[in-house]
Design a protein around this motif. Structure first.
Motif, PDB file in Angstrom:
ATOM      1  N   LYS A   6       0.912  -1.063  -0.089  1.00 28.10           N
ATOM      2  CA  LYS A   6      -0.046   0.049  -0.091  1.00 28.10           C
ATOM      3  C   LYS A   6       0.875   1.120  -0.089  1.00 28.10           C
ATOM      4  CE  LYS A   6      -4.114  -1.908  -0.082  1.00 28.10           C
ATOM      5  NZ  LYS A   6      -4.845  -1.551  -1.355  1.00 28.10           N
ATOM      6  N   GLU A   9       2.313   1.613  -3.392  1.00 30.46           N
ATOM      7  CA  GLU A   9       1.260   2.089  -4.446  1.00 30.46           C
ATOM      8  C   GLU A   9       0.959   3.808  -4.323  1.00 30.46           C
ATOM      9  OE1 GLU A   9      -2.279  -0.048  -3.462  1.00 30.46           O
ATOM     10  OE2 GLU A   9      -1.422  -1.803  -4.512  1.00 30.46           O
ATOM     11  N   LYS A  10       1.153   4.212  -2.805  1.00 35.22           N
ATOM     12  CA  LYS A  10       0.855   5.784  -2.631  1.00 35.22           C
ATOM     13  C   LYS A  10       2.316   6.437  -2.836  1.00 35.22           C
ATOM     14  CE  LYS A  10      -3.299   5.119  -1.244  1.00 35.22           C
ATOM     15  NZ  LYS A  10      -4.634   5.753  -1.771  1.00 35.22           N
ATOM     16  N   LEU A  17       3.123   6.509   5.499  1.00 34.92           N
ATOM     17  CA  LEU A  17       1.505   6.136   5.364  1.00 34.92           C
ATOM     18  C   LEU A  17       0.961   6.163   6.809  1.00 34.92           C
ATOM     19  CD1 LEU A  17      -0.555   4.912   3.557  1.00 34.92           C
ATOM     20  CD2 LEU A  17       0.383   2.786   3.728  1.00 34.92           C
ATOM     21  N   LEU A  75      -6.680  10.863   2.615  1.00 36.51           N
ATOM     22  CA  LEU A  75      -5.401  10.165   2.888  1.00 36.51           C
ATOM     23  C   LEU A  75      -4.523  10.690   1.560  1.00 36.51           C
ATOM     24  CD1 LEU A  75      -3.473   8.627   4.373  1.00 36.51           C
ATOM     25  CD2 LEU A  75      -4.318   6.549   2.946  1.00 36.51           C
ATOM     26  N   ASP A  76      -5.040  10.653   0.539  1.00 39.64           N
ATOM     27  CA  ASP A  76      -4.273  10.963  -0.663  1.00 39.64           C
ATOM     28  C   ASP A  76      -3.612  12.483  -0.921  1.00 39.64           C
ATOM     29  OD1 ASP A  76      -4.399   8.471  -1.759  1.00 39.64           O
ATOM     30  OD2 ASP A  76      -6.072   8.724  -2.973  1.00 39.64           O
ATOM     31  N   ALA A  77      -4.527  13.300  -0.090  1.00 41.83           N
ATOM     32  CA  ALA A  77      -4.406  14.780  -0.184  1.00 41.83           C
ATOM     33  C   ALA A  77      -3.087  15.121   0.896  1.00 41.83           C
ATOM     34  CB  ALA A  77      -5.327  15.554   0.068  1.00 41.83           C
ATOM     35  N   LEU A  79      -0.968  12.941   2.140  1.00 40.30           N
ATOM     36  CA  LEU A  79       0.729  12.007   2.100  1.00 40.30           C
ATOM     37  C   LEU A  79       1.542  12.922   1.384  1.00 40.30           C
ATOM     38  CD1 LEU A  79      -0.839   8.241   1.329  1.00 40.30           C
ATOM     39  CD2 LEU A  79       0.422   9.248   3.562  1.00 40.30           C
ATOM     40  N   LEU A 203      -8.497   1.466   3.708  1.00 39.88           N
ATOM     41  CA  LEU A 203      -7.245   1.376   2.685  1.00 39.88           C
ATOM     42  C   LEU A 203      -7.239   0.216   2.244  1.00 39.88           C
ATOM     43  CD1 LEU A 203      -4.884   3.248   1.741  1.00 39.88           C
ATOM     44  CD2 LEU A 203      -3.615   2.320   3.572  1.00 39.88           C
TER      45      LEU A 203
END
Length: 213
Positions: A6, A9-10, A17, A75-77, A79, A203
């Motif tokens: 994970k 991937e990010k 993470l 989360l995506d914003a 990281l 997630l």
């Protein structure tokens, strides 16, 4: 392996993470009570990678990872922001500045008698201590053992000392195919760890939970 997958991937480290998941959970836990202050996570850093040492005593500094609740929109914003802070604040130059300030403070205090220093130190530590931070996250990383010992060890746990003013502190270590994330608390309210678990499941992770009452 799932946690590492994970993170890759990010495009971030496992530490970044987990900091992201913690920030989401901290915001969830703080919102019923206002949540207007910056969330600050104390992140210890092993200084041996910068200054090789053979001593048995701990040799670490710490940095602060900060986000305001209004910045925590997903989360995506967050990281990329967290990853940038971790990279900058755990660098040798930044930690050297912290270590230099610490050494100067020690030198200034060495001329003060211990009988005077001790009560003042206890007073300052009792008033400030971990209250400067929202929580702490210490990641020991991957633990290795000699091959002949590996069949007899299933996992390792890492537990920080109990917090004084923080409601919870977090730690993690990995061994083999297991990553163990520990939350030590001084409150019976399960808001933070429940939110953390929910964000992990969202997630796509499947954490196994153990607890004590």
């Amino acid at each position: 392996d799932a946690l590492l997958k994970k993170a890759r991937e990010k495009g971030v480290t496992v530490t970044a993470l987990l900091l992201g998941l913690m920030m989401l959970a901290l915001k969830d836990a703080a919102e019923p009570h206002g949540g207007k202050r910056k969330l600050q996570v104390q992140l210890p850093v092993n200084m041996r990678k910068f200054y090789p040492s053979q001593t048995l005593r701990n040799f670490s500094m710490y940095c602060s990872i900060r986000l305001h609740p209004v910045e925590i929109t997903g989360l995506d914003a967050i990281l990329p922001k967290l990853s940038a802070q971790v990279k900058e604040n755990t660098g040798k130059e930044s930690l050297d500045r912290t270590m230099t300030l610490s050494r100067k403070l020690v030198r200034l205090l060495r001329f003060i008698p211990l009988i005077v220093k001790r009560p003042i130190a206890y007073l300052i530590y009792g008033r400030l201590s971990d209250g400067v931070f929202t929580t702490t996250f210490s990641n020991l990383g991957v633990i290795t053992l000699p091959p002949e010992m590996q069949p007899y060890v299933e996992k390792f746990d890492m537990v920080l000392g109990p917090p004084i003013r923080n409601r919870a502190v977090c730690s993690m270590c990995s061994y083999g195919d297991r990553a163990v994330f520990t939350v030590l608390k001084n409150t019976t309210l399960p808001v933070f760890e429940n939110a953390l678990y929910a964000h992990m499941v969202k997630l796509g992770l499947e954490p196994y939970v153990e607890g004590t009452s």
